[in-house]
Design an enzyme around this catalytic site. Structure first.
Site, PDB file in Angstrom:
ATOM      1  N   GLY A   4     -10.243   0.536  13.650  1.00 15.78           N
ATOM      2  CA  GLY A   4      -9.859  -0.643  12.754  1.00 15.78           C
ATOM      3  C   GLY A   4      -8.624  -0.244  11.705  1.00 15.78           C
ATOM      4  O   GLY A   4      -8.189   0.801  11.917  1.00 15.78           O
ATOM      5  N   ARG A  40       2.841   8.848   5.846  1.00 17.98           N
ATOM      6  CA  ARG A  40       1.865   9.398   6.739  1.00 17.98           C
ATOM      7  C   ARG A  40       0.667   9.426   5.637  1.00 17.98           C
ATOM      8  O   ARG A  40      -0.282  10.288   5.907  1.00 17.98           O
ATOM      9  CB  ARG A  40       1.957  10.933   6.768  1.00 17.98           C
ATOM     10  CG  ARG A  40       3.099  11.215   7.965  1.00 17.98           C
ATOM     11  CD  ARG A  40       3.347  12.650   8.129  1.00 17.98           C
ATOM     12  NE  ARG A  40       3.758  12.776   9.394  1.00 17.98           N
ATOM     13  CZ  ARG A  40       4.425  14.130   9.818  1.00 17.98           C
ATOM     14  NH1 ARG A  40       4.536  15.109   8.909  1.00 17.98           N
ATOM     15  NH2 ARG A  40       4.903  14.385  11.259  1.00 17.98           N
ATOM     16  N   TYR A  53       0.904  -1.230  -0.113  1.00 15.10           N
ATOM     17  CA  TYR A  53       0.025  -0.055   0.047  1.00 15.10           C
ATOM     18  C   TYR A  53       0.828   1.399  -0.002  1.00 15.10           C
ATOM     19  O   TYR A  53       0.333   2.209  -0.560  1.00 15.10           O
ATOM     20  CB  TYR A  53      -0.872  -0.061   1.269  1.00 15.10           C
ATOM     21  CG  TYR A  53      -2.150  -0.665   0.857  1.00 15.10           C
ATOM     22  CD1 TYR A  53      -3.486   0.002   0.369  1.00 15.10           C
ATOM     23  CD2 TYR A  53      -2.301  -2.166   1.083  1.00 15.10           C
ATOM     24  CE1 TYR A  53      -4.421  -0.906   0.168  1.00 15.10           C
ATOM     25  CE2 TYR A  53      -3.316  -2.894   1.232  1.00 15.10           C
ATOM     26  CZ  TYR A  53      -4.551  -2.411   0.547  1.00 15.10           C
ATOM     27  OH  TYR A  53      -5.554  -3.012   0.373  1.00 15.10           O
ATOM     28  N   ASN A  82      -0.348   8.297  15.159  1.00 18.34           N
ATOM     29  CA  ASN A  82      -1.490   7.308  15.117  1.00 18.34           C
ATOM     30  C   ASN A  82      -1.876   7.065  16.622  1.00 18.34           C
ATOM     31  O   ASN A  82      -3.011   6.702  16.466  1.00 18.34           O
ATOM     32  CB  ASN A  82      -0.941   5.958  14.592  1.00 18.34           C
ATOM     33  CG  ASN A  82      -1.039   6.054  12.921  1.00 18.34           C
ATOM     34  OD1 ASN A  82      -1.331   7.229  12.391  1.00 18.34           O
ATOM     35  ND2 ASN A  82      -0.596   5.315  12.139  1.00 18.34           N
ATOM     36  N   THR A 100       5.192  -4.172   9.503  1.00 12.17           N
ATOM     37  CA  THR A 100       5.553  -4.399  10.658  1.00 12.17           C
ATOM     38  C   THR A 100       4.470  -4.946  11.721  1.00 12.17           C
ATOM     39  O   THR A 100       3.882  -4.105  12.333  1.00 12.17           O
ATOM     40  CB  THR A 100       6.386  -3.246  11.380  1.00 12.17           C
ATOM     41  OG1 THR A 100       5.549  -2.070  11.000  1.00 12.17           O
ATOM     42  CG2 THR A 100       7.803  -3.173  11.021  1.00 12.17           C
ATOM     43  N   THR A 103      16.221   1.404  13.561  1.00  8.77           N
ATOM     44  CA  THR A 103      16.906   1.988  12.768  1.00  8.77           C
ATOM     45  C   THR A 103      18.192   1.707  13.158  1.00  8.77           C
ATOM     46  O   THR A 103      19.184   1.394  12.424  1.00  8.77           O
ATOM     47  CB  THR A 103      16.652   3.378  12.213  1.00  8.77           C
ATOM     48  OG1 THR A 103      15.204   3.545  12.262  1.00  8.77           O
ATOM     49  CG2 THR A 103      17.533   4.017  11.034  1.00  8.77           C
ATOM     50  N   PHE A 107     -13.300  -1.138   7.324  1.00  5.37           N
ATOM     51  CA  PHE A 107     -13.014  -0.425   8.709  1.00  5.37           C
ATOM     52  C   PHE A 107     -13.227   0.894   8.798  1.00  5.37           C
ATOM     53  O   PHE A 107     -13.086   1.512  10.079  1.00  5.37           O
ATOM     54  CB  PHE A 107     -11.665  -0.978   9.235  1.00  5.37           C
ATOM     55  CG  PHE A 107     -10.456  -0.089   8.655  1.00  5.37           C
ATOM     56  CD1 PHE A 107     -10.085   1.094   9.041  1.00  5.37           C
ATOM     57  CD2 PHE A 107      -9.834  -0.494   7.280  1.00  5.37           C
ATOM     58  CE1 PHE A 107      -8.907   1.865   8.591  1.00  5.37           C
ATOM     59  CE2 PHE A 107      -8.692   0.444   6.777  1.00  5.37           C
ATOM     60  CZ  PHE A 107      -8.473   1.445   7.531  1.00  5.37           C
ATOM     61  N   LYS A 108     -13.438   1.690   7.767  1.00  7.05           N
ATOM     62  CA  LYS A 108     -14.033   3.087   7.675  1.00  7.05           C
ATOM     63  C   LYS A 108     -14.683   3.251   6.467  1.00  7.05           C
ATOM     64  O   LYS A 108     -14.871   2.495   5.367  1.00  7.05           O
ATOM     65  CB  LYS A 108     -12.616   4.107   7.855  1.00  7.05           C
ATOM     66  CG  LYS A 108     -11.708   3.950   6.745  1.00  7.05           C
ATOM     67  CD  LYS A 108     -10.857   5.008   7.113  1.00  7.05           C
ATOM     68  CE  LYS A 108      -9.710   5.175   5.903  1.00  7.05           C
ATOM     69  NZ  LYS A 108      -9.045   6.305   6.270  1.00  7.05           N
ATOM     70  N   LYS A 117       6.106   8.889  14.471  1.00  5.30           N
ATOM     71  CA  LYS A 117       5.224   8.088  13.662  1.00  5.30           C
ATOM     72  C   LYS A 117       3.959   7.438  14.563  1.00  5.30           C
ATOM     73  O   LYS A 117       2.929   7.532  14.565  1.00  5.30           O
ATOM     74  CB  LYS A 117       5.842   7.134  12.896  1.00  5.30           C
ATOM     75  CG  LYS A 117       5.008   5.907  11.936  1.00  5.30           C
ATOM     76  CD  LYS A 117       4.036   6.468  11.238  1.00  5.30           C
ATOM     77  CE  LYS A 117       2.955   5.621  10.592  1.00  5.30           C
ATOM     78  NZ  LYS A 117       2.185   6.354   9.478  1.00  5.30           N
ATOM     79  N   CYS A 119      -3.244   0.404  11.100  1.00  5.85           N
ATOM     80  CA  CYS A 119      -2.262   1.517  11.808  1.00  5.85           C
ATOM     81  C   CYS A 119      -2.724   1.825  12.858  1.00  5.85           C
ATOM     82  O   CYS A 119      -1.971   1.645  13.841  1.00  5.85           O
ATOM     83  CB  CYS A 119      -2.118   2.828  10.762  1.00  5.85           C
ATOM     84  SG  CYS A 119      -1.723   2.306   8.626  1.00  5.85           S
TER      85      CYS A 119
HETATM   86  N1  SAJ Z   1     -12.308   6.678  13.243  1.00  2.00           N
HETATM   87  C1  SAJ Z   1     -13.307   6.947  14.237  1.00  2.00           C
HETATM   88  N2  SAJ Z   1     -13.629   8.150  14.563  1.00  2.00           N
HETATM   89  C2  SAJ Z   1     -13.177   9.319  13.831  1.00  2.00           C
HETATM   90  C3  SAJ Z   1     -12.081   8.936  12.639  1.00  2.00           C
HETATM   91  C4  SAJ Z   1     -11.778   7.600  12.565  1.00  2.00           C
HETATM   92  O1  SAJ Z   1     -13.851   6.212  14.890  1.00  2.00           O
HETATM   93  O2  SAJ Z   1     -13.559  10.357  14.020  1.00  2.00           O
HETATM   94  C5  SAJ Z   1     -11.982   5.415  12.975  1.00  2.00           C
HETATM   95  C6  SAJ Z   1     -12.237   4.867  11.513  1.00  2.00           C
HETATM   96  O3  SAJ Z   1     -13.498   4.278  11.087  1.00  2.00           O
HETATM   97  C7  SAJ Z   1     -11.272   3.603  11.444  1.00  2.00           C
HETATM   98  C8  SAJ Z   1     -10.207   4.172  12.260  1.00  2.00           C
HETATM   99  O4  SAJ Z   1     -10.550   5.197  13.275  1.00  2.00           O
HETATM  100  O5  SAJ Z   1     -11.755   2.325  11.889  1.00  2.00           O
HETATM  101  C9  SAJ Z   1      -8.747   4.542  11.364  1.00  2.00           C
HETATM  102  O6  SAJ Z   1      -9.233   5.355  10.591  1.00  2.00           O
HETATM  103  P1  SAJ Z   1      -8.350   6.638   9.821  1.00  2.00           P
HETATM  104  O7  SAJ Z   1      -9.122   7.340   8.892  1.00  2.00           O
HETATM  105  O8  SAJ Z   1      -8.307   7.706  11.090  1.00  2.00           O
HETATM  106  O9  SAJ Z   1      -7.013   6.474   9.769  1.00  2.00           O
HETATM  107  P2  SAJ Z   1      -6.307   5.251   8.900  1.00  2.00           P
HETATM  108  O10 SAJ Z   1      -6.098   4.021   9.792  1.00  2.00           O
HETATM  109  O11 SAJ Z   1      -6.607   4.909   7.440  1.00  2.00           O
HETATM  110  O12 SAJ Z   1      -4.753   5.984   8.640  1.00  2.00           O
HETATM  111  C10 SAJ Z   1      -4.009   6.562   9.515  1.00  2.00           C
HETATM  112  C11 SAJ Z   1      -3.657   7.965   9.447  1.00  2.00           C
HETATM  113  N3  SAJ Z   1      -3.039   8.612  10.574  1.00  2.00           N
HETATM  114  C12 SAJ Z   1      -3.639   9.790  11.130  1.00  2.00           C
HETATM  115  O13 SAJ Z   1      -4.430  10.226  10.838  1.00  2.00           O
HETATM  116  C13 SAJ Z   1      -2.747  10.113  12.371  1.00  2.00           C
HETATM  117  C14 SAJ Z   1      -2.711   8.113   8.304  1.00  2.00           C
HETATM  118  O14 SAJ Z   1      -2.368   9.459   7.986  1.00  2.00           O
HETATM  119  C15 SAJ Z   1      -1.356   7.175   8.365  1.00  2.00           C
HETATM  120  O15 SAJ Z   1      -0.682   7.312   7.227  1.00  2.00           O
HETATM  121  C16 SAJ Z   1      -1.810   5.803   8.526  1.00  2.00           C
HETATM  122  O16 SAJ Z   1      -2.672   5.764   9.563  1.00  2.00           O
HETATM  123  C17 SAJ Z   1      -0.849   4.805   8.623  1.00  2.00           C
HETATM  124  O17 SAJ Z   1      -0.380   4.280   7.694  1.00  2.00           O
HETATM  125  O18 SAJ Z   1      -0.035   4.685   9.683  1.00  2.00           O
END
Ligand code: SAJ
Length: 401
Positions: free
Chosen positions: A252, A149, A10, A205, A82, A123, A316-317, A201, A255
């Site tokens: 979910g 990110r 990805y 998250n 990882t 690292t 998951f979202k 990083k 990350c």
């Molecule tokens: N979620 C909620 N409420 C919210 C926002 C999200 O319940 O208000 C849930 C979503 O439904 C989902 C989960 O959180 O289950 C994660 O979704 P997300 O859109 O917040 O994040 P990811 O996992 O798709 O991507 C994250 C991002 N990190 C941050 O926003 C700090 C992305 O920038 C990173 O690159 C990615 O993790 C990664 O690869 O680490």
């Protein structure tokens, strides 16, 4: 400049393609021969808007090719998963294996960068591994950590425009890594050391996980207090310094539901809030499953028959087809296991078919169900109208009632 990207998933694949679009001669390496063949034929094995066209462009231009083994290059990037092992301990064996693969090719002046999310100290550990096997390279190659990110679905834009944090094991390593990323990153490149970049990083998250846990905790308090949580958050967010996220049925993906454990496993005494957030977000899925099972029992007592239940969303979202670590999927599985002859309709509009779940079109499921459970806030569900004749459990704020 010749670069070798270890891992075409990805993150690795889009980054390799963008680098190849921007003056770098790129070899992408993956241990999965199917991924290599599919990539070389110009087809994506991941879902990412706009990327397939770019892949075909760099293949045609001859600036990108996929292989199963590294080739001699000027820079090497480790972009492999990882995961965590039992007991939430991080598993850096993929990073180590990829490092061992590139080790024989390294020469003085080369750059080696880890992008994979990694526990603090990885690292330095990989630097030690390289120098133990190639002692002549000590002080002669540049080693850095630079986490990604990007948000899946918006990868091309974010890869080029997000700021990045770059941490070398020494100043010269940071300088060389910054020089490489400036080929294609328009955002700012922030210099630091490797350990800070690694924790940065994990912090990003974990911060989001903690904020979502706060919203999820509020949703459970509100249910007890008889208050509409969506309305409450909207009102609290009118304060100029308050910005609460949205509750859901848990957290979910690969990350946010994973990375905080890289902190809690290494610093168990200190990481109190981070550990609680993980617990709250995991518990929220359990809490939702219990609510569904209770609603099914109540329905049966009241109507003297089993209900038809629609489980709306598995991803998951919203608006994606990714089911990794999905709380919606976990809840659906638990309800299916306890269904006790009730009819459970499973809905996921972003997937055509699934090898475990028999899928039902969303309108049909909504029409036929006695109990409707909204798990993932897909756009399709927002076009449905509230029905007073159904029991609606809205865990993700479709109707915000
Ligand atoms: N979620 C909620 N409420 C919210 C926002 C999200 O319940 O208000 C849930 C979503 O439904 C989902 C989960 O959180 O289950 C994660 O979704 P997300 O859109 O917040 O994040 P990811 O996992 O798709 O991507 C994250 C991002 N990190 C941050 O926003 C700090 C992305 O920038 C990173 O690159 C990615 O993790 C990664 O690869 O680490």
């Amino acid at each position: 400049m010749k670069a070798c990207f270890m891992g075409l998933g990805y993150i690795g694949l889009p980054t390799a393609i963008i680098a190849a679009k921007n003056g770098v001669d790129v070899t992408g390496v993956d241990i999965n021969s199917k991924v290599v063949a599919q990539t070389n034929s110009g087809q994506l094995h991941i879902v990412e808007p706009g990327l397939e066209k770019l892949l075909q462009e760099v293949l045609n231009a001859g600036t990108f090719r996929a292989t199963s083994h590294p080739v001699e290059s000027d820079a090497y990037f480790i972009v492999v998963p990882t995961p965590f092992k039992g007991n939430h301990q991080p598993d850096i064996s993929y990073v180590e294996n990829a490092t061992r693969m590139v080790m024989p090719y390294l020469k003085p002046g080369d750059l080696y960068v880890i992008e994979s999310t990694s526990p603090v100290g990885t690292t330095e550990k990989m630097a030690e591994l390289i120098f133990a096997n190639r002692p002549e390279l000590k002080g002669a190659i540049h080693i850095a950590y630079c986490p990604e990110r990007v948000l899946p679905g918006n990868v091309i834009y974010e890869l080029m425009n997000n700021d990045r944090v770059i941490g070398g094991i020494d100043e010269e390593s940071s300088t060389h890594a910054i020089e490489f990323y400036s080929h294609f990153v328009k955002g700012q490149l922030h210099r630091t050391n490797a350990r800070t970049a690694e924790l940065c990083k994990l912090t990003e998250n974990s911060s989001r996980d903690v904020q979502i846990a706060f919203a999820n905790e509020l949703s459970m308090i509100c249910e007890q207090a008889g208050i509409n949580v969506w309305n409450l958050i909207e009102l609290a967010n009118k304060h100029p310094r308050v910005n609460i996220l949205q509750p859901g049925c848990g957290v979910g993906g690969h990350c946010i539901a994973v990375d905080p454990y890289f902190i809690t496993s290494a610093y168990p005494k200190e990481a109190k809030i981070i550990a609680s957030a993980r617990e709250i977000n995991n518990y929220k899925a359990q809490w939702c499953a219990e609510r569904v099972k209770n609603a099914m029992l109540e329905f049966e007592l009241k109507n003297s028959r089993k209900p038809v239940v629609a489980m709306m969303g598995l991803a998951f979202k919203p608006n994606i087809d990714d089911l990794r670590e999905s709380p919606s999927k976990r809840i659906t599985t638990e309800v299916l296991q306890s269904k006790n002859n009730a009819d459970i309709l499973v809905v996921e509009p972003n997937i055509k078919e699934h090898n475990v779940f028999k899928l039902t079109p969303y309108k049909e499921a909504y029409e036929n169900a006695d109990i409707v459970v909204f798990l993932t806030a897909h756009n399709e569900f927002k076009s449905l109208e509230w029905r007073d004749d159904k029991v609606i459990l809205d865990f993700c704020g479709i109707f915000k009632k």
